[in-house]
Scaffold this active site. Structure first.
Site, short mmCIF file in Angstrom:
data_model
loop_
_atom_site.label_atom_id
_atom_site.label_comp_id
_atom_site.label_asym_id
_atom_site.label_seq_id
_atom_site.Cartn_x
_atom_site.Cartn_y
_atom_site.Cartn_z
CE LYS A 1 154.99 -52.55 -21.18
NZ LYS A 1 154.22 -53.77 -21.27
CD GLU B 1 148.98 -44.61 -33.66
OE1 GLU B 1 150.12 -44.99 -33.29
OE2 GLU B 1 148.10 -45.39 -34.05
N GLY C 1 149.86 -52.96 -21.48
CA GLY C 1 149.25 -51.67 -21.81
C GLY C 1 147.81 -51.56 -21.36
NE ARG C 2 145.30 -57.06 -23.46
CZ ARG C 2 146.41 -57.32 -24.13
NH1 ARG C 2 147.09 -56.34 -24.68
NH2 ARG C 2 146.85 -58.56 -24.26
CD GLU D 1 145.67 -54.58 -27.17
OE1 GLU D 1 145.30 -53.93 -26.17
OE2 GLU D 1 146.57 -54.17 -27.93
CG HIS E 1 115.25 -44.62 -27.90
ND1 HIS E 1 113.88 -44.54 -27.90
CD2 HIS E 1 115.65 -44.49 -26.61
CE1 HIS E 1 113.47 -44.32 -26.66
NE2 HIS E 1 114.52 -44.31 -25.86
CE LYS F 1 151.87 -50.17 -30.85
NZ LYS F 1 152.64 -50.15 -29.61
O1 G6P Z 1 152.05 -47.33 -24.37
P1 G6P Z 1 152.50 -47.61 -25.75
O2 G6P Z 1 153.78 -48.40 -25.77
O3 G6P Z 1 152.60 -46.37 -26.57
O4 G6P Z 1 151.44 -48.52 -26.41
C1 G6P Z 1 150.13 -48.10 -26.65
C2 G6P Z 1 149.29 -49.26 -27.07
O5 G6P Z 1 149.93 -49.87 -28.17
C3 G6P Z 1 149.33 -51.02 -28.71
O6 G6P Z 1 148.16 -50.67 -29.36
C4 G6P Z 1 149.09 -52.04 -27.65
O7 G6P Z 1 148.46 -53.14 -28.17
C5 G6P Z 1 148.30 -51.45 -26.51
O8 G6P Z 1 148.06 -52.40 -25.50
C6 G6P Z 1 149.10 -50.31 -25.97
O9 G6P Z 1 148.46 -49.78 -24.87
#
Ligand code: G6P
Length: 549
Positions: free
Chosen positions: A206, A212, A267-268, A353, A384, A512
Protein backbone atom coordinates in the site's frame (compact mmCIF):
# COMPACT_ATOMS: atom_id res chain seq x y z
CA UNK A 1 -12.43 7.24 35.76
CA UNK A 2 -12.98 6.59 32.04
CA UNK A 3 -16.35 6.84 30.37
CA UNK A 4 -16.41 3.08 29.93
CA UNK A 5 -15.87 2.10 33.55
CA UNK A 6 -18.27 4.74 34.78
CA UNK A 7 -21.14 3.42 32.68
CA UNK A 8 -23.96 1.99 34.83
CA UNK A 9 -23.95 -1.09 32.56
CA UNK A 10 -20.29 -1.65 33.43
CA UNK A 11 -21.17 -1.67 37.12
CA UNK A 12 -24.06 -4.01 36.48
CA UNK A 13 -21.77 -6.37 34.58
CA UNK A 14 -19.22 -6.29 37.41
CA UNK A 15 -21.97 -7.37 39.82
CA UNK A 16 -23.17 -10.06 37.45
CA UNK A 17 -19.63 -11.36 36.97
CA UNK A 18 -19.24 -11.70 40.73
CA UNK A 19 -22.49 -13.66 40.96
CA UNK A 20 -21.76 -15.87 37.94
CA UNK A 21 -18.21 -16.80 38.91
CA UNK A 22 -19.30 -19.51 41.33
CA UNK A 23 -21.85 -21.00 38.95
CA UNK A 24 -20.92 -23.94 36.73
CA UNK A 25 -22.13 -24.21 33.13
CA UNK A 26 -22.66 -27.92 33.73
CA UNK A 27 -25.43 -27.06 36.20
CA UNK A 28 -26.97 -24.48 33.89
CA UNK A 29 -27.21 -27.09 31.14
CA UNK A 30 -28.90 -29.61 33.39
CA UNK A 31 -31.28 -27.00 34.81
CA UNK A 32 -32.26 -25.55 31.43
CA UNK A 33 -32.60 -28.02 28.55
CA UNK A 34 -33.46 -25.16 26.17
CA UNK A 35 -30.12 -23.37 26.74
CA UNK A 36 -28.64 -24.48 23.40
CA UNK A 37 -31.83 -23.42 21.59
CA UNK A 38 -31.81 -19.92 22.95
CA UNK A 39 -28.08 -19.21 22.89
CA UNK A 40 -27.55 -19.56 19.18
CA UNK A 41 -27.66 -17.32 16.13
CA UNK A 42 -27.26 -17.83 12.41
CA UNK A 43 -26.45 -15.55 9.49
CA UNK A 44 -24.83 -15.75 6.06
CA UNK A 45 -24.57 -19.54 6.30
CA UNK A 46 -22.73 -19.41 9.64
CA UNK A 47 -24.34 -21.02 12.68
CA UNK A 48 -23.09 -19.91 16.09
CA UNK A 49 -23.70 -21.93 19.24
CA UNK A 50 -22.67 -19.74 22.17
CA UNK A 51 -24.43 -21.70 24.87
CA UNK A 52 -21.11 -22.98 26.29
CA UNK A 53 -20.30 -19.55 27.69
CA UNK A 54 -20.39 -18.36 31.28
CA UNK A 55 -23.34 -16.12 30.61
CA UNK A 56 -26.99 -15.92 31.56
CA UNK A 57 -29.71 -14.12 29.60
CA UNK A 58 -29.29 -11.24 32.00
CA UNK A 59 -25.57 -11.03 31.29
CA UNK A 60 -26.19 -10.99 27.54
CA UNK A 61 -28.81 -8.25 27.91
CA UNK A 62 -26.43 -6.14 29.98
CA UNK A 63 -23.63 -6.68 27.46
CA UNK A 64 -25.90 -5.48 24.63
CA UNK A 65 -26.93 -2.49 26.75
CA UNK A 66 -23.27 -1.64 27.27
CA UNK A 67 -22.73 -1.80 23.50
CA UNK A 68 -25.59 0.66 22.97
CA UNK A 69 -24.37 2.91 25.78
CA UNK A 70 -20.92 3.07 24.13
CA UNK A 71 -22.54 4.35 20.94
CA UNK A 72 -22.17 1.23 18.79
CA UNK A 73 -24.96 2.06 16.32
CA UNK A 74 -23.72 5.59 15.72
CA UNK A 75 -20.10 4.48 15.29
CA UNK A 76 -21.10 1.66 12.96
CA UNK A 77 -23.00 4.17 10.82
CA UNK A 78 -19.99 6.50 10.92
CA UNK A 79 -17.75 3.73 9.55
CA UNK A 80 -20.11 2.68 6.76
CA UNK A 81 -20.82 6.35 6.03
CA UNK A 82 -17.19 7.19 5.22
CA UNK A 83 -16.48 9.44 8.19
CA UNK A 84 -12.84 9.82 9.23
CA UNK A 85 -13.04 7.40 12.15
CA UNK A 86 -9.30 6.68 11.91
CA UNK A 87 -8.67 9.85 13.85
CA UNK A 88 -4.87 9.75 14.19
CA UNK A 89 -4.39 9.40 10.44
CA UNK A 90 -7.48 11.45 9.60
CA UNK A 91 -8.82 8.77 7.29
CA UNK A 92 -12.11 7.09 6.49
CA UNK A 93 -12.28 3.32 7.02
CA UNK A 94 -14.09 1.80 4.09
CA UNK A 95 -13.09 -1.76 3.38
CA UNK A 96 -16.85 -2.31 3.28
CA UNK A 97 -17.04 -0.16 0.12
CA UNK A 98 -14.76 -2.64 -1.65
CA UNK A 99 -17.49 -5.28 -1.41
CA UNK A 100 -20.50 -3.02 -1.71
CA UNK A 101 -22.82 -4.66 -4.23
CA UNK A 102 -25.85 -2.66 -3.13
CA UNK A 103 -25.66 -0.25 -6.05
CA UNK A 104 -25.65 2.60 -3.51
CA UNK A 105 -22.91 5.24 -3.61
CA UNK A 106 -20.32 5.42 -0.81
CA UNK A 107 -19.21 8.96 -0.17
CA UNK A 108 -15.78 9.94 1.13
CA UNK A 109 -15.25 13.66 1.54
CA UNK A 110 -18.10 14.40 -0.82
CA UNK A 111 -16.98 11.99 -3.56
CA UNK A 112 -18.55 8.65 -4.47
CA UNK A 113 -15.75 6.06 -4.40
CA UNK A 114 -17.77 3.30 -6.05
CA UNK A 115 -16.80 4.11 -9.68
CA UNK A 116 -13.09 3.73 -8.80
CA UNK A 117 -13.79 0.54 -6.85
CA UNK A 118 -15.69 -0.92 -9.80
CA UNK A 119 -13.01 0.14 -12.30
CA UNK A 120 -10.36 -1.61 -10.20
CA UNK A 121 -12.46 -4.76 -9.94
CA UNK A 122 -12.86 -4.68 -13.75
CA UNK A 123 -9.09 -4.32 -14.10
CA UNK A 124 -8.49 -7.29 -11.77
CA UNK A 125 -11.01 -9.37 -13.73
CA UNK A 126 -9.54 -8.48 -17.12
CA UNK A 127 -5.98 -9.12 -15.97
CA UNK A 128 -6.92 -12.45 -14.38
CA UNK A 129 -8.67 -13.57 -17.54
CA UNK A 130 -5.74 -12.54 -19.71
CA UNK A 131 -3.34 -14.51 -17.53
CA UNK A 132 -5.61 -17.55 -17.23
CA UNK A 133 -6.34 -17.70 -20.94
CA UNK A 134 -2.60 -17.80 -21.66
CA UNK A 135 -2.66 -14.52 -23.55
CA UNK A 136 -0.48 -12.61 -21.10
CA UNK A 137 2.88 -13.54 -22.56
CA UNK A 138 6.32 -13.18 -21.06
CA UNK A 139 9.15 -11.54 -22.98
CA UNK A 140 10.03 -14.74 -24.82
CA UNK A 141 6.43 -15.39 -25.80
CA UNK A 142 5.66 -18.00 -23.16
CA UNK A 143 2.42 -17.70 -21.18
CA UNK A 144 2.62 -16.99 -17.45
CA UNK A 145 2.47 -20.18 -15.39
CA UNK A 146 3.91 -19.03 -12.05
CA UNK A 147 3.04 -16.01 -9.96
CA UNK A 148 5.24 -14.73 -7.14
CA UNK A 149 3.22 -12.53 -4.80
CA UNK A 150 5.48 -10.31 -2.70
CA UNK A 151 4.10 -8.34 0.26
CA UNK A 152 3.98 -8.45 4.03
CA UNK A 153 1.47 -7.91 6.85
CA UNK A 154 -1.95 -7.13 5.41
CA UNK A 155 -0.44 -7.17 1.92
CA UNK A 156 0.39 -10.84 2.41
CA UNK A 157 -1.63 -12.63 5.09
CA UNK A 158 -5.06 -12.11 3.53
CA UNK A 159 -4.14 -13.31 0.02
CA UNK A 160 -2.00 -16.16 1.35
CA UNK A 161 -4.53 -17.48 3.83
CA UNK A 162 -7.58 -17.07 1.57
CA UNK A 163 -5.93 -19.01 -1.26
CA UNK A 164 -4.87 -21.68 1.21
CA UNK A 165 -8.38 -21.91 2.70
CA UNK A 166 -9.92 -22.17 -0.78
CA UNK A 167 -7.44 -24.65 -2.16
CA UNK A 168 -10.22 -26.82 -3.66
CA UNK A 169 -11.28 -23.81 -5.78
CA UNK A 170 -7.85 -23.06 -7.25
CA UNK A 171 -7.44 -22.73 -10.99
CA UNK A 172 -4.91 -24.92 -12.79
CA UNK A 173 -3.90 -22.00 -14.99
CA UNK A 174 -1.20 -20.61 -12.69
CA UNK A 175 0.46 -21.48 -9.41
CA UNK A 176 0.80 -18.66 -6.89
CA UNK A 177 3.74 -18.51 -4.48
CA UNK A 178 3.93 -16.04 -1.61
CA UNK A 179 7.01 -14.30 -0.24
CA UNK A 180 6.87 -12.04 2.82
CA UNK A 181 9.91 -12.33 5.07
CA UNK A 182 13.01 -10.29 4.31
CA UNK A 183 15.02 -13.36 5.30
CA UNK A 184 16.62 -14.15 1.96
CA UNK A 185 15.95 -17.86 2.46
CA UNK A 186 12.30 -17.30 1.66
CA UNK A 187 12.66 -15.64 -1.74
CA UNK A 188 15.57 -17.90 -2.60
CA UNK A 189 13.45 -21.00 -1.97
CA UNK A 190 10.63 -19.67 -4.13
CA UNK A 191 12.63 -18.32 -7.07
CA UNK A 192 15.10 -21.18 -7.30
CA UNK A 193 12.50 -23.55 -8.73
CA UNK A 194 10.94 -21.11 -11.22
CA UNK A 195 11.49 -20.35 -14.89
CA UNK A 196 11.80 -16.55 -15.18
CA UNK A 197 10.32 -16.62 -18.69
CA UNK A 198 6.96 -17.77 -17.40
CA UNK A 199 6.92 -15.98 -14.06
CA UNK A 200 4.88 -12.93 -13.10
CA UNK A 201 5.77 -10.96 -9.96
CA UNK A 202 2.93 -9.18 -8.13
CA UNK A 203 4.41 -6.68 -5.70
CA UNK A 204 1.85 -5.56 -3.12
CA UNK A 205 2.55 -2.63 -0.86
CA UNK A 206 0.00 0.00 0.00
CA UNK A 207 2.70 2.48 1.02
CA UNK A 208 5.35 1.25 -1.39
CA UNK A 209 7.86 1.91 1.37
CA UNK A 210 7.99 -1.34 3.33
CA UNK A 211 11.58 -2.54 3.60
CA UNK A 212 10.89 -6.25 3.26
CA UNK A 213 8.68 -5.90 0.19
CA UNK A 214 10.98 -3.45 -1.59
CA UNK A 215 14.00 -5.67 -0.97
CA UNK A 216 12.29 -8.88 -2.02
CA UNK A 217 11.09 -7.18 -5.20
CA UNK A 218 14.62 -5.88 -5.92
CA UNK A 219 15.93 -9.42 -5.49
CA UNK A 220 13.26 -10.78 -7.83
CA UNK A 221 14.15 -8.08 -10.35
CA UNK A 222 17.86 -8.97 -10.16
CA UNK A 223 16.98 -12.64 -10.58
CA UNK A 224 14.91 -11.82 -13.66
CA UNK A 225 17.60 -9.58 -15.19
CA UNK A 226 20.45 -11.96 -14.50
CA UNK A 227 18.49 -14.83 -16.03
CA UNK A 228 18.30 -12.99 -19.37
CA UNK A 229 15.43 -10.50 -19.10
CA UNK A 230 16.09 -6.84 -19.86
CA UNK A 231 14.83 -3.64 -18.27
CA UNK A 232 12.22 -3.26 -21.06
CA UNK A 233 10.95 -6.78 -20.42
CA UNK A 234 10.13 -5.92 -16.80
CA UNK A 235 6.73 -4.53 -17.86
CA UNK A 236 5.64 -8.01 -18.97
CA UNK A 237 6.73 -9.67 -15.74
CA UNK A 238 6.17 -7.20 -12.88
CA UNK A 239 2.93 -5.62 -11.68
CA UNK A 240 2.28 -3.71 -8.47
CA UNK A 241 -0.61 -2.99 -6.15
CA UNK A 242 -0.18 0.29 -4.31
CA UNK A 243 -1.74 3.57 -3.32
CA UNK A 244 1.64 5.23 -3.98
CA UNK A 245 1.71 5.28 -7.78
CA UNK A 246 4.66 7.65 -7.96
CA UNK A 247 6.92 5.43 -5.84
CA UNK A 248 5.86 2.40 -7.89
CA UNK A 249 6.67 4.06 -11.22
CA UNK A 250 9.96 5.40 -9.79
CA UNK A 251 10.76 1.80 -8.90
CA UNK A 252 10.33 0.84 -12.55
CA UNK A 253 6.80 -0.57 -12.67
CA UNK A 254 4.92 0.57 -15.76
CA UNK A 255 1.97 2.79 -14.85
CA UNK A 256 -0.54 0.54 -16.65
CA UNK A 257 0.72 -2.33 -14.49
CA UNK A 258 -0.21 -0.60 -11.23
CA UNK A 259 -3.43 -1.64 -9.52
CA UNK A 260 -4.63 1.18 -7.28
CA UNK A 261 -5.80 1.19 -3.69
CA UNK A 262 -6.72 4.00 -1.39
CA UNK A 263 -5.74 5.44 1.96
CA UNK A 264 -9.21 4.59 3.29
CA UNK A 265 -8.33 0.88 3.16
CA UNK A 266 -6.26 -0.28 6.13
CA UNK A 267 -3.55 -2.88 5.45
CA UNK A 268 -5.18 -5.58 7.56
CA UNK A 269 -8.53 -4.89 5.90
CA UNK A 270 -7.19 -4.85 2.36
CA UNK A 271 -7.68 -8.34 0.96
CA UNK A 272 -10.91 -7.10 -0.64
CA UNK A 273 -9.01 -4.47 -2.65
CA UNK A 274 -6.50 -5.03 -5.46
CA UNK A 275 -4.28 -6.52 -2.71
CA UNK A 276 -6.53 -9.52 -3.45
CA UNK A 277 -5.13 -9.76 -7.00
CA UNK A 278 -3.12 -12.92 -6.12
CA UNK A 279 -6.38 -14.45 -4.82
CA UNK A 280 -8.06 -13.74 -8.13
CA UNK A 281 -5.05 -15.13 -10.03
CA UNK A 282 -5.06 -18.25 -7.91
CA UNK A 283 -8.79 -18.96 -7.76
CA UNK A 284 -10.22 -17.11 -10.75
CA UNK A 285 -12.09 -13.82 -10.62
CA UNK A 286 -15.52 -15.37 -9.94
CA UNK A 287 -14.25 -16.98 -6.75
CA UNK A 288 -12.58 -13.74 -5.67
CA UNK A 289 -15.90 -12.00 -6.27
CA UNK A 290 -17.59 -14.74 -4.23
CA UNK A 291 -15.43 -13.76 -1.25
CA UNK A 292 -16.50 -10.14 -1.64
CA UNK A 293 -20.15 -11.14 -1.93
CA UNK A 294 -20.00 -13.18 1.27
CA UNK A 295 -18.39 -10.27 3.10
CA UNK A 296 -21.08 -7.93 1.75
CA UNK A 297 -23.78 -10.23 3.13
CA UNK A 298 -22.10 -10.09 6.54
CA UNK A 299 -21.87 -6.28 6.29
CA UNK A 300 -25.65 -6.14 5.76
CA UNK A 301 -26.23 -8.49 8.66
CA UNK A 302 -23.96 -6.43 10.92
CA UNK A 303 -25.70 -3.20 9.88
CA UNK A 304 -29.28 -4.42 10.14
CA UNK A 305 -29.66 -7.32 12.57
CA UNK A 306 -30.75 -6.52 16.13
CA UNK A 307 -27.87 -6.78 18.58
CA UNK A 308 -29.28 -9.97 20.17
CA UNK A 309 -29.04 -11.88 16.91
CA UNK A 310 -26.06 -10.06 15.44
CA UNK A 311 -23.15 -12.50 15.12
CA UNK A 312 -20.27 -9.98 15.28
CA UNK A 313 -21.90 -8.19 18.21
CA UNK A 314 -22.56 -11.38 20.16
CA UNK A 315 -19.00 -12.62 19.67
CA UNK A 316 -17.49 -9.21 20.44
CA UNK A 317 -19.46 -8.77 23.65
CA UNK A 318 -18.60 -12.28 24.84
CA UNK A 319 -14.96 -11.33 24.27
CA UNK A 320 -15.41 -8.14 26.29
CA UNK A 321 -17.04 -10.17 29.07
CA UNK A 322 -14.04 -12.45 29.47
CA UNK A 323 -11.37 -9.82 28.81
CA UNK A 324 -12.71 -7.25 31.22
CA UNK A 325 -14.62 -9.21 33.84
CA UNK A 326 -12.70 -12.52 33.94
CA UNK A 327 -9.22 -11.16 33.14
CA UNK A 328 -8.85 -13.56 30.21
CA UNK A 329 -5.58 -12.61 28.51
CA UNK A 330 -6.05 -14.53 25.31
CA UNK A 331 -8.51 -16.13 22.94
CA UNK A 332 -7.74 -19.31 21.06
CA UNK A 333 -9.01 -20.03 17.56
CA UNK A 334 -9.48 -23.66 16.68
CA UNK A 335 -10.45 -24.30 13.07
CA UNK A 336 -11.26 -27.99 12.59
CA UNK A 337 -10.49 -27.90 8.88
CA UNK A 338 -7.01 -28.31 7.51
CA UNK A 339 -7.37 -25.70 4.76
CA UNK A 340 -8.47 -23.10 7.31
CA UNK A 341 -5.35 -23.62 9.41
CA UNK A 342 -4.08 -20.12 8.62
CA UNK A 343 -7.11 -18.32 10.05
CA UNK A 344 -5.63 -17.88 13.56
CA UNK A 345 -2.64 -16.04 12.05
CA UNK A 346 -4.96 -13.91 9.94
CA UNK A 347 -7.20 -12.95 12.87
CA UNK A 348 -4.10 -12.45 15.00
CA UNK A 349 -3.03 -9.54 12.81
CA UNK A 350 -6.57 -8.26 12.38
CA UNK A 351 -7.35 -8.23 16.08
CA UNK A 352 -4.01 -7.54 17.74
CA UNK A 353 -2.95 -4.79 15.34
CA UNK A 354 -6.39 -3.20 15.63
CA UNK A 355 -7.10 -3.35 19.35
CA UNK A 356 -3.61 -3.66 20.83
CA UNK A 357 -3.94 -0.09 22.10
CA UNK A 358 -3.51 1.62 25.45
CA UNK A 359 -5.05 5.04 24.93
CA UNK A 360 -8.58 6.00 24.00
CA UNK A 361 -9.40 7.97 20.88
CA UNK A 362 -9.26 11.04 23.11
CA UNK A 363 -5.70 10.15 24.12
CA UNK A 364 -6.42 9.09 27.71
CA UNK A 365 -4.62 6.05 29.07
CA UNK A 366 -7.20 3.31 29.57
CA UNK A 367 -7.93 1.91 33.03
CA UNK A 368 -9.24 -1.40 31.69
CA UNK A 369 -7.90 -4.20 29.51
CA UNK A 370 -8.15 -3.88 25.71
CA UNK A 371 -7.44 -6.39 22.91
CA UNK A 372 -6.60 -9.98 23.88
CA UNK A 373 -3.77 -12.12 22.55
CA UNK A 374 -5.06 -14.19 19.62
CA UNK A 375 -3.50 -17.54 18.90
CA UNK A 376 -4.42 -21.05 17.85
CA UNK A 377 -4.03 -23.69 15.20
CA UNK A 378 -5.92 -26.40 13.41
CA UNK A 379 -7.76 -29.16 15.22
CA UNK A 380 -7.17 -31.92 16.02
CA UNK A 381 -3.41 -31.21 16.16
CA UNK A 382 -3.66 -28.82 19.11
CA UNK A 383 -5.44 -31.46 21.16
CA UNK A 384 -2.13 -33.28 21.39
CA UNK A 385 -0.30 -30.24 22.68
CA UNK A 386 -1.64 -26.94 24.03
CA UNK A 387 -5.20 -28.07 24.80
CA UNK A 388 -3.75 -29.46 28.04
CA UNK A 389 -3.26 -25.95 29.35
CA UNK A 390 -6.75 -24.89 28.28
CA UNK A 391 -8.25 -27.86 30.14
CA UNK A 392 -6.20 -27.79 33.32
CA UNK A 393 -3.94 -24.72 33.33
CA UNK A 394 -4.55 -21.67 35.47
CA UNK A 395 -5.51 -19.27 32.65
CA UNK A 396 -9.04 -18.85 31.38
CA UNK A 397 -8.82 -19.09 27.58
CA UNK A 398 -12.10 -18.71 25.68
CA UNK A 399 -12.08 -20.73 22.47
CA UNK A 400 -13.68 -20.38 19.04
CA UNK A 401 -14.20 -23.82 17.51
CA UNK A 402 -15.16 -23.95 13.85
CA UNK A 403 -16.05 -26.78 11.52
CA UNK A 404 -17.45 -27.20 8.00
CA UNK A 405 -20.23 -29.79 7.86
CA UNK A 406 -18.89 -31.01 4.52
CA UNK A 407 -15.35 -31.04 3.20
CA UNK A 408 -13.97 -31.62 -0.28
CA UNK A 409 -13.15 -35.24 -1.15
CA UNK A 410 -15.06 -36.20 1.94
CA UNK A 411 -14.10 -39.41 3.59
CA UNK A 412 -16.95 -40.01 6.01
CA UNK A 413 -14.85 -41.72 8.65
CA UNK A 414 -12.24 -38.98 8.74
CA UNK A 415 -14.86 -36.28 8.77
CA UNK A 416 -16.92 -37.89 11.53
CA UNK A 417 -13.76 -38.22 13.61
CA UNK A 418 -12.86 -34.59 12.98
CA UNK A 419 -16.35 -33.44 14.01
CA UNK A 420 -16.44 -35.66 17.07
CA UNK A 421 -13.13 -34.28 18.28
CA UNK A 422 -14.30 -30.73 17.73
CA UNK A 423 -17.58 -31.21 19.59
CA UNK A 424 -15.96 -33.47 22.19
CA UNK A 425 -13.33 -30.88 23.10
CA UNK A 426 -15.91 -28.12 23.50
CA UNK A 427 -18.00 -30.45 25.65
CA UNK A 428 -15.04 -31.48 27.80
CA UNK A 429 -14.00 -27.87 28.33
CA UNK A 430 -17.50 -26.99 29.43
CA UNK A 431 -18.26 -30.04 31.59
CA UNK A 432 -14.87 -30.88 32.98
CA UNK A 433 -14.58 -34.01 35.08
CA UNK A 434 -15.19 -33.97 38.81
CA UNK A 435 -13.00 -35.56 41.45
CA UNK A 436 -15.75 -38.08 42.20
CA UNK A 437 -16.03 -39.09 38.54
CA UNK A 438 -12.28 -39.56 38.33
CA UNK A 439 -12.21 -41.46 41.63
CA UNK A 440 -14.99 -43.78 40.43
CA UNK A 441 -13.22 -44.39 37.12
CA UNK A 442 -10.16 -45.61 39.01
CA UNK A 443 -12.15 -48.33 40.83
CA UNK A 444 -10.77 -51.20 38.73
CA UNK A 445 -7.13 -50.13 38.77
CA UNK A 446 -6.25 -52.00 41.97
CA UNK A 447 -4.83 -48.87 43.64
CA UNK A 448 -4.61 -48.31 47.36
CA UNK A 449 -6.89 -45.62 48.77
CA UNK A 450 -4.27 -42.86 49.02
CA UNK A 451 -2.92 -43.45 45.53
CA UNK A 452 -6.42 -43.56 44.11
CA UNK A 453 -7.24 -40.18 45.68
CA UNK A 454 -3.93 -38.74 44.59
CA UNK A 455 -4.40 -39.77 40.95
CA UNK A 456 -8.03 -38.64 40.96
CA UNK A 457 -6.83 -35.22 42.09
CA UNK A 458 -4.56 -34.92 39.08
CA UNK A 459 -7.21 -36.16 36.67
CA UNK A 460 -9.84 -33.71 37.89
CA UNK A 461 -10.80 -31.25 35.19
CA UNK A 462 -12.43 -28.06 36.45
CA UNK A 463 -14.48 -27.47 33.27
CA UNK A 464 -16.48 -24.24 33.03
CA UNK A 465 -14.17 -23.22 30.20
CA UNK A 466 -16.05 -21.13 27.65
CA UNK A 467 -16.25 -21.67 23.92
CA UNK A 468 -18.19 -20.71 20.81
CA UNK A 469 -18.81 -23.25 18.08
CA UNK A 470 -19.21 -22.01 14.51
CA UNK A 471 -20.58 -24.38 11.88
CA UNK A 472 -21.04 -23.83 8.16
CA UNK A 473 -22.20 -26.08 5.35
CA UNK A 474 -18.86 -25.94 3.51
CA UNK A 475 -16.06 -23.43 3.20
CA UNK A 476 -16.77 -21.95 -0.21
CA UNK A 477 -15.63 -18.43 -1.18
CA UNK A 478 -18.92 -16.82 -0.12
CA UNK A 479 -18.84 -18.43 3.34
CA UNK A 480 -15.18 -17.58 3.85
CA UNK A 481 -15.88 -13.95 2.92
CA UNK A 482 -18.67 -13.86 5.49
CA UNK A 483 -16.49 -15.52 8.13
CA UNK A 484 -13.62 -13.05 7.70
CA UNK A 485 -16.02 -10.08 7.73
CA UNK A 486 -17.57 -11.51 10.90
CA UNK A 487 -14.19 -11.26 12.65
CA UNK A 488 -13.54 -7.80 11.18
CA UNK A 489 -16.79 -6.51 12.65
CA UNK A 490 -16.21 -8.31 15.94
CA UNK A 491 -12.93 -6.43 16.26
CA UNK A 492 -14.67 -3.18 15.31
CA UNK A 493 -17.33 -3.62 18.01
CA UNK A 494 -14.70 -4.31 20.65
CA UNK A 495 -12.78 -1.20 19.56
CA UNK A 496 -15.98 0.80 20.08
CA UNK A 497 -16.44 -0.61 23.57
CA UNK A 498 -12.82 0.06 24.51
CA UNK A 499 -12.93 3.48 22.81
CA UNK A 500 -9.69 2.87 20.94
CA UNK A 501 -8.74 3.71 17.37
CA UNK A 502 -8.79 0.24 15.79
CA UNK A 503 -7.36 1.52 12.53
CA UNK A 504 -3.88 2.87 13.25
CA UNK A 505 -0.75 0.87 14.24
CA UNK A 506 1.93 3.14 15.64
CA UNK A 507 3.78 0.31 17.38
CA UNK A 508 4.25 -1.48 14.08
CA UNK A 509 5.32 1.78 12.41
CA UNK A 510 8.01 2.17 15.08
CA UNK A 511 9.34 -1.29 14.17
CA UNK A 512 9.68 -0.19 10.53
CA UNK A 513 11.57 2.97 11.58
CA UNK A 514 13.93 1.24 13.98
CA UNK A 515 14.66 -1.52 11.49
CA UNK A 516 15.89 1.09 9.01
CA UNK A 517 18.02 2.90 11.63
CA UNK A 518 19.69 -0.30 12.76
CA UNK A 519 20.32 -1.27 9.14
CA UNK A 520 22.22 2.00 8.81
CA UNK A 521 24.20 0.96 11.87
CA UNK A 522 24.97 -2.47 10.43
CA UNK A 523 26.01 -0.97 7.12
CA UNK A 524 28.27 1.53 8.87
CA UNK A 525 26.19 4.54 7.92
CA UNK A 526 25.15 5.62 11.42
CA UNK A 527 26.89 6.78 14.59
CA UNK A 528 27.15 3.85 16.99
CA UNK A 529 26.45 6.14 19.91
CA UNK A 530 22.85 6.67 18.80
CA UNK A 531 22.08 3.09 19.88
CA UNK A 532 21.87 1.76 23.42
CA UNK A 533 24.88 -0.31 24.52
CA UNK A 534 23.09 -3.61 24.14
CA UNK A 535 22.14 -2.83 20.53
CA UNK A 536 25.67 -1.54 19.86
CA UNK A 537 27.06 -4.86 21.07
CA UNK A 538 24.71 -6.87 18.85
CA UNK A 539 25.53 -4.72 15.81
CA UNK A 540 29.27 -5.11 16.50
CA UNK A 541 28.96 -8.90 16.71
CA UNK A 542 27.02 -9.02 13.46
CA UNK A 543 29.49 -6.70 11.69
CA UNK A 544 32.48 -8.69 12.83
CA UNK A 545 30.90 -12.01 11.79
CA UNK A 546 30.07 -10.60 8.37
CA UNK A 547 33.23 -8.54 7.78
CA UNK A 548 35.03 -9.25 4.49
CA UNK A 549 37.65 -11.97 5.15
O1 G6P B 1 1.27 -2.65 2.29
P1 G6P B 1 2.43 -2.05 2.97
O2 G6P B 1 2.37 -0.55 2.94
O3 G6P B 1 3.72 -2.57 2.46
O4 G6P B 1 2.34 -2.43 4.47
C1 G6P B 1 2.44 -3.75 4.92
C2 G6P B 1 2.08 -3.82 6.37
O5 G6P B 1 2.90 -2.89 7.05
C3 G6P B 1 2.70 -2.77 8.44
O6 G6P B 1 3.16 -3.91 9.07
C4 G6P B 1 1.27 -2.50 8.75
O7 G6P B 1 1.07 -2.43 10.10
C5 G6P B 1 0.38 -3.54 8.13
O8 G6P B 1 -0.98 -3.30 8.41
C6 G6P B 1 0.62 -3.49 6.65
O9 G6P B 1 -0.23 -4.38 6.02
Amino acid sequence: MSTLTSQPQWHRLSELAASVKDAHMRDWFSQDPSRADTMQAEACGIFLDYSKNRVTDEVMTSLFELAEAQGLSAQRDAMFGGQHINSTENRAVLHTALRNFSGEPVMVDGKDVMPEVQATLDKIQKFTETVHSGSHLGYTGKPVKQVVAIGIGGSFLGPKIMTEALKPYRSDAVKVHFVANVDGCHIHDVLSSLDHEETLVVMSSKSFSTQETLQNTQTAKQWFLSAGGTQEDIAKHFVAVSSNVKAATDFGIAEENIFPMWDWVGGRYSLWSAIGLPISLSLGFDNFKGLLEGAHEMDKHFKNAPLESNLPVIMAMLGVWYRNFFDAQSTVMLPYYHYLRGLPAYVQQLDMESNGKQVTKQGDVVDYATGPIIWGSEGTNGQHSFHQLIHQGTSLIPADFMLPLHVPNQNDTHHAMLASNCFGQAQALMQGKTFDECYTDLADEGLDEDTRKHIAQHKTMPGNKPSNTLLFEKLDPVTLGALVALYEHKVFVQGVIWQVNSFDQWGVELGKELGNQVLDGIQGNAQESQFDVSTQQLIAKFRSANAPK
